[in-house]
Write an enzyme that holds these catalytic residues in place. Structure first.
Site, mmCIF file in Angstrom:
data_model
loop_
_atom_site.group_PDB
_atom_site.id
_atom_site.type_symbol
_atom_site.label_atom_id
_atom_site.label_comp_id
_atom_site.label_asym_id
_atom_site.label_seq_id
_atom_site.Cartn_x
_atom_site.Cartn_y
_atom_site.Cartn_z
ATOM 1 N N LYS B 55 0.837 -1.189 0.000
ATOM 2 C CA LYS B 55 0.000 0.000 0.000
ATOM 3 C C LYS B 55 0.885 1.257 0.000
ATOM 4 O O LYS B 55 2.022 1.215 0.473
ATOM 5 C CB LYS B 55 -0.850 -0.108 1.260
ATOM 6 C CG LYS B 55 -1.459 1.109 1.811
ATOM 7 C CD LYS B 55 -2.230 0.713 3.049
ATOM 8 C CE LYS B 55 -2.009 1.619 4.180
ATOM 9 N NZ LYS B 55 -2.179 2.874 4.426
ATOM 10 N N LYS B 60 7.637 0.713 0.987
ATOM 11 C CA LYS B 60 8.173 -0.102 -0.115
ATOM 12 C C LYS B 60 9.490 0.453 -0.628
ATOM 13 O O LYS B 60 10.465 -0.266 -0.785
ATOM 14 C CB LYS B 60 7.209 -0.120 -1.316
ATOM 15 C CG LYS B 60 5.901 -0.771 -1.086
ATOM 16 C CD LYS B 60 5.021 -0.662 -2.323
ATOM 17 C CE LYS B 60 4.698 0.752 -2.695
ATOM 18 N NZ LYS B 60 3.846 1.465 -1.738
ATOM 19 N N LYS B 86 4.350 8.350 -8.350
ATOM 20 C CA LYS B 86 5.060 9.281 -7.475
ATOM 21 C C LYS B 86 6.516 9.457 -7.911
ATOM 22 O O LYS B 86 7.137 10.472 -7.614
ATOM 23 C CB LYS B 86 5.039 8.733 -6.041
ATOM 24 C CG LYS B 86 4.147 9.530 -5.109
ATOM 25 C CD LYS B 86 4.444 9.282 -3.629
ATOM 26 C CE LYS B 86 4.513 7.822 -3.223
ATOM 27 N NZ LYS B 86 4.965 7.618 -1.837
ATOM 28 N N ASP B 172 -2.511 -1.725 -4.541
ATOM 29 C CA ASP B 172 -3.483 -2.724 -4.143
ATOM 30 C C ASP B 172 -3.719 -3.718 -5.260
ATOM 31 O O ASP B 172 -4.653 -4.483 -5.193
ATOM 32 C CB ASP B 172 -4.816 -2.002 -3.929
ATOM 33 C CG ASP B 172 -5.047 -1.674 -2.480
ATOM 34 O OD1 ASP B 172 -4.258 -2.149 -1.667
ATOM 35 O OD2 ASP B 172 -6.013 -0.966 -2.183
HETATM 36 N N1 LIG Z 1 11.253 1.282 8.946
HETATM 37 C C1 LIG Z 1 11.043 2.586 8.884
HETATM 38 N N2 LIG Z 1 11.420 3.397 9.874
HETATM 39 C C2 LIG Z 1 11.192 4.733 9.819
HETATM 40 N N3 LIG Z 1 10.596 5.334 8.792
HETATM 41 C C3 LIG Z 1 10.188 4.565 7.755
HETATM 42 C C4 LIG Z 1 10.398 3.160 7.748
HETATM 43 N N4 LIG Z 1 9.886 2.672 6.565
HETATM 44 C C5 LIG Z 1 9.379 3.726 5.906
HETATM 45 N N5 LIG Z 1 9.579 4.857 6.596
HETATM 46 C C6 LIG Z 1 9.176 6.213 6.196
HETATM 47 O O1 LIG Z 1 7.849 6.195 5.742
HETATM 48 C C7 LIG Z 1 7.673 7.079 4.642
HETATM 49 C C8 LIG Z 1 7.078 6.350 3.470
HETATM 50 O O2 LIG Z 1 7.975 5.367 3.011
HETATM 51 P P1 LIG Z 1 8.136 4.977 1.475
HETATM 52 O O3 LIG Z 1 9.204 3.952 1.399
HETATM 53 O O4 LIG Z 1 8.291 6.173 0.625
HETATM 54 O O5 LIG Z 1 6.745 4.323 1.227
HETATM 55 P P2 LIG Z 1 6.145 3.736 -0.131
HETATM 56 O O6 LIG Z 1 7.244 3.579 -1.104
HETATM 57 O O7 LIG Z 1 5.530 2.440 0.271
HETATM 58 O O8 LIG Z 1 5.109 4.711 -0.600
HETATM 59 C C9 LIG Z 1 9.037 7.644 4.333
HETATM 60 O O9 LIG Z 1 9.146 8.921 4.846
HETATM 61 C C10 LIG Z 1 9.995 6.689 5.015
HETATM 62 O O10 LIG Z 1 11.158 7.313 5.433
HETATM 63 MG MG LIG Z 2 7.354 4.511 -3.007
#
Ligand SMILES: Nc1ncnc2c1ncn2[C@@H]1O[C@H](COP(=O)(O)OP(=O)(O)O)[C@@H](O)[C@H]1O
Ligand SMILES: [Mg+2]
Ligand code: SF4
Lengths: 447, 352
Positions: B55, B60, B86, B172
């Site tokens: 999600k 991710k 994004k 999803d």
């Molecule tokens: N294990 C973690 N600890 C702290 N912050 C996290 C962790 N995993 C993700 N984040 C934070 O959550 C936010 C969203 O993560 P992101 O990897 O960009 O999500 P996605 O790619 O699933 O949309 C980011 O700001 C990231 O730094």
């Molecule tokens: Mg992402």
């Protein structure tokens, strides 16, 4: 070793496939409707194939007619490609509308959006609104997958009602005609003219919307009508209901465009009743018109009786055309109805009414088998089981009519690739005469 | 005539074979010399295609980028393909900068040069972003399909011949486009990043449905759930229970950690920014686990009602858990449970 080819049984039915359905997509119907109104410039927001496909699949098939100055290859089209699917096609549409208004002269611009922008969700409404100040413009969301050509007709008028029409004072004697779908009902031009001429004899101002040079004016005056007349058991019903809801215009429905004296008299009577016209002049008119057409029917009496007395006939057509022709041939000429195949995808809820017209309102001990089917394969299989000499159908049945034991084939319904139809029609008091000319001319002669 | 022809034919056939062997030999030699320090890499002859789903905002990209970084340290040639409109999948591999996307290039209508869509990032990682439309317009799903087809057409993968490709995919599996990486011929192994939140597990369940559907036609298979932001035992339990109910496995748990946030602010992965941290080591472990994980299977997604019933079964336990926590909070000697998430390197307790 010879390969064993499995023979397909003749009457296998394939419910999941359809061979050569007798209509096109919803976009095609809206496009035809737009092109049918003089001065409307259709603007296709779709892939290029949507436009060119309809030139062949809708216009040419509708009696070898071109699209006119705004139809066919002259129609502006956004020609959507991959890029617009991914990023949206709004910009392209904006530029297309702008250049269309500059380059194409017209009284009303109608943006017709096809499948692609409907899937990607382009905000057509807001793009079109940007141009409202510059020119009269409407949009019709006609994703092809919304339905067939008949659906496109309804969608077009629904858009007109919502976006263009305003309440007007009722104009006495003004009536609108609905239910005739340009190109799809291959006799649309002649039918509308003939009906207009017959109704004018009642002193009415008949707005047939299509074909006339005052296209936009015709649209705008729709709400001023005293009565809406729907000449189809289902096409145009939604439009009439919507007009009733919005402007309070009552409507009457006839089972089809009337063919010959009896049906036309029924139309005249229902209209004059609905409008409370004084009966005496109406009766006089009916008597005069009936006398005239029956006098003419006498002229073909001999050739009909001597060569081909009381043949069985079958009809393959859209509901309205099928009812009109079947009732005329049965009730006024004495032909025997064999099969009536209705190929327009009539909705379930409208079928009962059609069945009543084709059973109870046929003055004959022989009642036809009525079949609702749009699949050319199954239509053929059904015709093979029949025993008609005369077949009134589409041009698809033309070359193979003899396979069904039919001696005469006349194209009366969509598609009509083997017949150019401009002004010809079977509507009104004299319409039946023209139908008999077409049928009898096929077997009298040859020298 | 024939007699003359035969020796010529067989000669040429031999020549072709010879060429083949030389090429293959050269290729392997190349790999060996490139990664002499990690001999086991040389036996990776087939590209490992891994898709990571989940999600939006669940982590991710953070997880993918850290895994990519860890694998690149191990000597693998890694390509990370962000499949999210994004377009920020590879940001932390490139100093926090966005790269021009495949679809941007496609849209420009100009000839696309491969170096315009493949950008080198941290430790030689090849970064690609499919890109996509602005939010609310067009069709992002079709964008992913188009971009991946373009990569195939342009023979980008062959040209760069990475050892491992990681597809970081939004979603999803809402439509066919987002399912593209799990369809035949793209990825073979799929992971999902999920927290213990219901919506996140719901997305994983949808992914399972997609995998199940395409598994019949040669699509990708599932390899494990990566639990992210897992700080409390109960988070772990929920995911374990979800895995048991969907006949799936867990690839690892990653705690929420401030190290990650700090690294992100510098435009870096944790591995790059804080290589000696526990969190970095944890990502390395996860990466090693993933690269050695050969297990692939079709999970058993729950039906919509089953999933709801399962989630409800957890409500009471969560309520009880929260109550306990409140009690602990009011006690004079405070447990640090409440602040657990905010403490830097809370990961320490978690490394397994
Ligand atoms: N294990 C973690 N600890 C702290 N912050 C996290 C962790 N995993 C993700 N984040 C934070 O959550 C936010 C969203 O993560 P992101 O990897 O960009 O999500 P996605 O790619 O699933 O949309 C980011 O700001 C990231 O730094
Ligand atoms: Mg992402
Ligand atoms: S069905 Fe859709 S794509 Fe096909 S012609 Fe109609 S509008 Fe165009």
């Amino acid at each position: 070793m010879a390969a064993v080819i499995e023979e397909r049984p003749e009457d296998v039915i394939y419910p999941e496939v359809m061979e050569a359905p007798r209509y096109s997509c919803a976009l095609a119907g809206a496009y035809s409707t737009a092109v049918g109104i003089y001065g409307v410039v259709p603007i296709l927001h779709s892939g290029l194939g949507c436009g060119i496909g309809q030139l062949f699949g809708q216009f040419y098939a509708g009696g070898q007619n071109a699209g006119g100055p705004q139809g066919g290859t002259s129609t502006p089209c956004s020609g959507l490609v991959e890029e617009h699917v991914i990023f949206g096609g709004e910009d392209k549409l904006r530029r297309l509308i702008k250049s269309s208004i500059e380059l194409m002269q017209g009284d009303l611009y109608a943006v017709l959006s096809g499948c692609v922008p409907s899937l990607t969700g382009d905000d057509i409404e807001s793009v079109v609104k940007e141009f409202r100040e510059q020119a009269p413009i409407i949009y019709v969301k006609t994703a092809g997958f919304l339905g067939n050509s008949y659906e496109g007709y309804e969608l077009f008028f629904e858009a007109v009602i919502d976006q263009l029409l305003n309440k007007l004072p009722i104009k006495k004697g003004l009536v609108n005609i609905f239910g005739v779908v340009p190109y799809q009902h291959i006799w649309w031009k002649g039918n509308l003219r003939a009906i207009k001429e017959d109704l004018q004899k009642l002193g009415l101002d008949v707005n047939i919307i299509f074909t006339e040079f005052s296209g936009l004016e015709n649209l705008i005056k729709i709400p001023a009508a005293e009565l809406n007349i729907v000449l189809s058991p289902w096409n145009g019903q939604r439009v009439a209901k919507k007009l009733e809801e919005k402007f309070g215009t009552p409507f009457i429905t006839l089972p089809g465009v009337p063919v010959g004296p009896k049906q036309t008299t029924r139309l005249i009577q229902e209209v004059s009743q609905a409008l409370n016209l004084p009966t005496e002049p109406v009766d006089e008119l009916i008597a005069r018109e009936e006398r005239h057409s029956y006098r003419f029917e006498e002229y073909f009496g001999d050739v009909m009786i001597l060569a081909f007395p009381q043949p069985y006939f079958s009809v393959v057509a859209d509901a309205g055309t099928a009812v009109g022709i079947a009732q005329f041939l049965t009730n006024e000429v004495g032909y025997l109805p064999d099969k009536v195949i209705i190929d327009d995808g009539t909705p379930e809820e409208n079928r009962e009414e059609i069945l009543r017209e084709l059973k109870e309102n046929l003055e004959c001990v022989v009642k036809p088998e009525v079949i609702f089917d749009e699949d050319s394969h199954r239509i053929r299989e059904n015709l093979k089981k029949g025993n008609s000499l005369v077949l009134l159908a589409s041009s698809l049945e033309g070359p193979i009519a003899s396979e069904f034991g039919c001696v005469i084939h006349v194209t009366v319904s969509f598609p009509s690739y083997n017949r150019l139809i401009l002004d010809h029609n079977y509507a009104g008091y004299r319409g039946g005469l023209r139908l008999m000319e077409d049928i009898v001319s096929k077997y009298c002669g040859p020298l | 005539m024939r007699l003359y022809l035969r020796p010529i034919l067989s000669l040429s056939v031999r020549a072709i074979f010879a060429c083949f062997f030389i090429n293959k030999y050269q290729a392997d030699y190349y790999r060996l010399s490139l990664k002499s320090a990690h001999f086991e890499v040389a036996i990776v002859t087939k590209i490992r295609n891994i898709a990571i789903y989940g999600k939006g905002g669940i982590g991710k990209s953070t997880t993918s980028s850290n895994i990519s970084a860890a694998l690149s340290e191990e000597g693998y040639k890694v390509m990370q393909i962000g499949c999210d409109p994004k377009s920020d999948s590879t940001n932390t591999l490139r100093g926090g900068r966005f790269v021009p996307t495949v679809l941007d290039k496609l849209r420009s209508g100009k000839r696309i040069e491969t170096n315009e869509i493949v950008h080198e990032g941290f430790n030689g990682i090849l970064c690609v972003e499919t890109g996509g439309p602005e939010p609310g317009v067009g069709c992002a799903g079709r964008g992913i399909i188009t971009a991946i087809e373009l990569l195939k057409q342009k023979k980008i993968i062959e040209e760069f011949s990475p050892d491992i490709i990681i597809y970081d995919v939004l979603g999803d599996v809402v439509c066919g486009g987002f399912a593209m990486p799990i369809r035949e011929g793209v990825a073979e192994q799929v992971y999902t990043v999920s927290s213990s939140d219901f919506m996140s597990l719901y997305a994983s369940n949808n992914l399972f449905k997609g995998i199940k559907k395409y598994s019949k036609s040669g699509g990708a298979l599932f390899s494990g759930i990566i639990g992210n932001s897992i700080n409390l035992p109960i988070n772990e339990e929920i995911i374990q229970d979800f895995a048991a109910n969907t006949k799936s496995t867990i690839a690892g748990f990653v705690p929420r950690s401030l190290t990650v946030a700090k690294a992100e602010l510098q435009g870096k992965t944790t591995i790059e920014a804080d290589p000696d941290s526990d969190q970095a080591e944890l990502y390395r472990n996860l990466a090693r686990k993933i690269i050695s994980n050969e297990s692939r299977y079709v999970p058993a997604p729950l039906g919509t009602d089953e999933l709801k019933a399962w989630a409800e079964s957890w409500y009471d336990r969560l309520l009880q858990h929260n109550k306990n926590q409140e009690q602990q909070d009011t006690e004079p000697v405070k447990s640090d449970l409440k602040y657990y998430e905010l403490k830097p390197d809370s990961a320490k307790a978690k490394v397994k």
